[in-house]
Write a protein that holds these residues in place. Structure first.
Motif, short mmCIF file in Angstrom:
data_model
loop_
_atom_site.label_atom_id
_atom_site.label_comp_id
_atom_site.label_asym_id
_atom_site.label_seq_id
_atom_site.Cartn_x
_atom_site.Cartn_y
_atom_site.Cartn_z
N HIS A 51 13.85 57.09 30.78
CA HIS A 51 13.53 55.92 31.59
C HIS A 51 14.79 55.21 32.08
CE1 HIS A 51 9.19 55.56 29.83
NE2 HIS A 51 9.29 56.48 30.76
N ILE A 52 15.86 55.21 31.29
CA ILE A 52 17.09 54.58 31.80
C ILE A 52 17.65 55.41 32.95
CG2 ILE A 52 18.83 55.68 30.32
CD1 ILE A 52 18.71 51.95 31.24
N ILE A 53 17.45 56.72 32.92
CA ILE A 53 17.88 57.56 34.04
C ILE A 53 17.10 57.17 35.29
CG2 ILE A 53 17.87 59.92 34.96
CD1 ILE A 53 18.46 60.88 32.09
N LYS A 54 15.80 56.95 35.13
CA LYS A 54 14.97 56.50 36.25
C LYS A 54 15.48 55.19 36.81
CE LYS A 54 11.52 54.07 35.35
NZ LYS A 54 11.14 52.62 35.21
N ASP A 55 15.76 54.24 35.92
CA ASP A 55 16.20 52.92 36.34
C ASP A 55 17.56 52.97 37.03
OD1 ASP A 55 13.90 52.13 35.13
OD2 ASP A 55 14.86 51.12 33.44
N ILE A 56 18.45 53.77 36.48
CA ILE A 56 19.77 53.94 37.10
C ILE A 56 19.61 54.48 38.52
CG2 ILE A 56 21.92 55.26 37.03
CD1 ILE A 56 21.74 55.11 33.95
N GLY A 57 18.70 55.45 38.67
CA GLY A 57 18.46 56.02 40.00
C GLY A 57 17.99 54.98 40.99
N ILE A 58 17.07 54.10 40.54
CA ILE A 58 16.59 53.03 41.42
C ILE A 58 17.74 52.12 41.82
CG2 ILE A 58 15.13 50.97 41.53
CD1 ILE A 58 13.17 52.42 39.64
N ALA A 59 18.56 51.73 40.83
CA ALA A 59 19.67 50.81 41.10
C ALA A 59 20.67 51.42 42.07
CB ALA A 59 20.35 50.42 39.79
N ILE A 60 20.97 52.70 41.88
CA ILE A 60 21.93 53.37 42.76
C ILE A 60 21.36 53.45 44.18
CG2 ILE A 60 23.02 55.59 43.27
CD1 ILE A 60 23.44 55.91 40.23
N ASP A 61 20.08 53.78 44.30
CA ASP A 61 19.45 53.85 45.63
C ASP A 61 19.47 52.49 46.32
OD1 ASP A 61 18.94 56.53 45.29
OD2 ASP A 61 16.83 56.27 44.74
N GLU A 62 19.12 51.44 45.58
CA GLU A 62 19.12 50.10 46.16
C GLU A 62 20.54 49.68 46.55
OE1 GLU A 62 16.61 48.13 46.96
OE2 GLU A 62 15.00 49.37 46.13
N ALA A 63 21.51 50.03 45.72
CA ALA A 63 22.90 49.69 46.01
C ALA A 63 23.36 50.37 47.30
CB ALA A 63 23.81 50.08 44.85
N GLU A 64 22.96 51.63 47.45
CA GLU A 64 23.34 52.37 48.66
C GLU A 64 22.75 51.72 49.90
OE1 GLU A 64 22.14 56.38 47.91
OE2 GLU A 64 23.93 56.85 46.71
N ARG A 65 21.51 51.21 49.79
CA ARG A 65 20.90 50.52 50.92
C ARG A 65 21.70 49.25 51.31
NH1 ARG A 65 15.97 51.54 47.87
NH2 ARG A 65 14.83 53.28 48.80
N MET A 66 22.39 48.69 50.31
CA MET A 66 23.18 47.48 50.55
C MET A 66 24.66 47.81 50.78
SD MET A 66 21.44 44.81 47.80
CE MET A 66 21.61 45.88 46.36
N ASN A 67 24.96 49.12 50.95
CA ASN A 67 26.34 49.57 51.16
C ASN A 67 27.26 49.15 50.02
OD1 ASN A 67 25.82 50.77 53.77
ND2 ASN A 67 25.77 48.70 54.63
N LEU A 68 26.76 49.32 48.80
CA LEU A 68 27.51 48.96 47.60
C LEU A 68 27.70 50.19 46.73
CD1 LEU A 68 28.64 46.68 45.73
CD2 LEU A 68 26.32 46.50 44.78
N THR A 69 28.94 50.42 46.28
CA THR A 69 29.25 51.55 45.41
C THR A 69 29.43 51.05 43.98
OG1 THR A 69 30.37 52.70 47.21
CG2 THR A 69 30.86 53.45 44.98
N LEU A 70 28.78 51.75 43.02
CA LEU A 70 28.83 51.35 41.61
C LEU A 70 29.32 52.53 40.77
CD1 LEU A 70 25.35 49.54 41.45
CD2 LEU A 70 27.60 48.48 41.79
#
Length: 288
Positions: free
Chosen positions: A237-256
């Motif tokens: 589930h943390i892998i799922k959540d990380i994936g969501i956060a990375i996708d949302e960050a990419e939509r905001m042009n943010l690199t993490l």
């Protein structure tokens, strides 16, 4: 005042939340894909429903806590979903860690049916759920959130309104970023201390209450030292959540980059068969 409540998803955390609701005197109907996970709750007074739609009939509040965004969408919008039967004026509260964009979609769909939708993901794991001390991050219409404040206080102690629909999920992403990246620090500190020949229980006494202190250090590091890798929150589930956060960050042009590293490490652990273990099983990357 007693409320008629449905609770969809009685897993590690959901079951404990239902117990708090029952103890508070509410009428609770439960649904879970694996019926056996509801047996204890039924023995405590909950009613069983065979579908999310059936559970939602004539309810004041419908809570959901399921696995993945696709599960959330199915539970709400599917053929046997909540929005098929929930009555106008009822309130749906999704506590799954899910996509902010999906929270907005459900809010819109629910509103078309006269139903109020709130996204309210939680933090605190199995311990917080058992103790009724969850942190709840809430998005949706402020007046509706206020109307169920006392219900949320049944199982939560830090309930913060974050803004319009989707804001709760965005806040949970901030939470998961800290947890995922922070666990790297916890595990590396333990690996380092063990290599240095330290007694880690004593080390934790020194560092847990200092500047390095965190919930994970206080609650999960002792589990690691005891060899307890059982889930308060699953690696899968943390892998799922990380994936969501990375996708949302990419939509905001943010690199993490820190989060990217955490994802790589957790995916490695999942490939080694630890997906059903708790996030603290990340220690296996460092110590065998």
């Amino acid at each position: 005042m007693e409320k008629k409540i449905a609770f969809i998803g009685t897993g590690v955390m959901g079951a404990s939340i239902v117990k708090h609701l029952l103890k508070a005197g509410h009428s609770v109907t439960v649904y879970n894909r694996t019926k056996s996970k509801t047996e204890e709750l039924v023995s405590l007074g909950a009613k069983w429903a065979s579908t999310p739609a059936e559970a939602s009939v004539d309810k004041d509040i419908i809570f959901t806590m399921v696995g993945y965004p696709k599960d959330v969408e199915e539970v709400y919008c599917g053929k046997e979903g909540i929005l098929q039967e929930a009555a106008p004026g009822s309130i749906v509260v999704d506590m799954t860690t899910s996509e902010p964009t999906l929270a907005k979609k459900i809010y819109k769909r629910a509103k078309e049916n006269g139903i109020h939708s709130i996204d309210a993901p939680v933090s605190g794991g199995d311990i917080g759920a058992k103790n009724g001390t969850l942190s709840i991050m809430v998005g949706g219409d402020h007046d509706i959130v206020q109307s169920i404040q006392s219900i949320l206080e049944t199982f939560g102690t830090n309930i913060v309104y974050q803004g319009e629909a989707g804001a709760g999920q965005h806040t949970k992403m901030c939470n998961q970023i800290v947890i995922a990246s922070g666990m790297i620090g916890v595990c590396e500190a333990i690996a380092y201390g063990l290599k240095a020949g330290l007694t880690m229980e004593e080390v934790l006494k020194s560092i847990s209450s200092g500047a390095a202190g965190s919930w994970s250090l206080s609650n999960l590091a002792p589990r690691i030292l005891q060899g307890d890798l059982e889930p308060g929150f699953y690696i899968k589930h943390i892998i799922k959540d990380i994936g969501i956060a990375i996708d949302e960050a990419e939509r905001m042009n943010l690199t993490l980059p820190g989060l990217q590293l955490a994802k790589e490490l957790y995916v490695t652990l999942q490939e080694q068969g630890y997906g059903e273990k708790g996030t603290q099983a990340l220690i296996k990357y460092y110590v065998e």
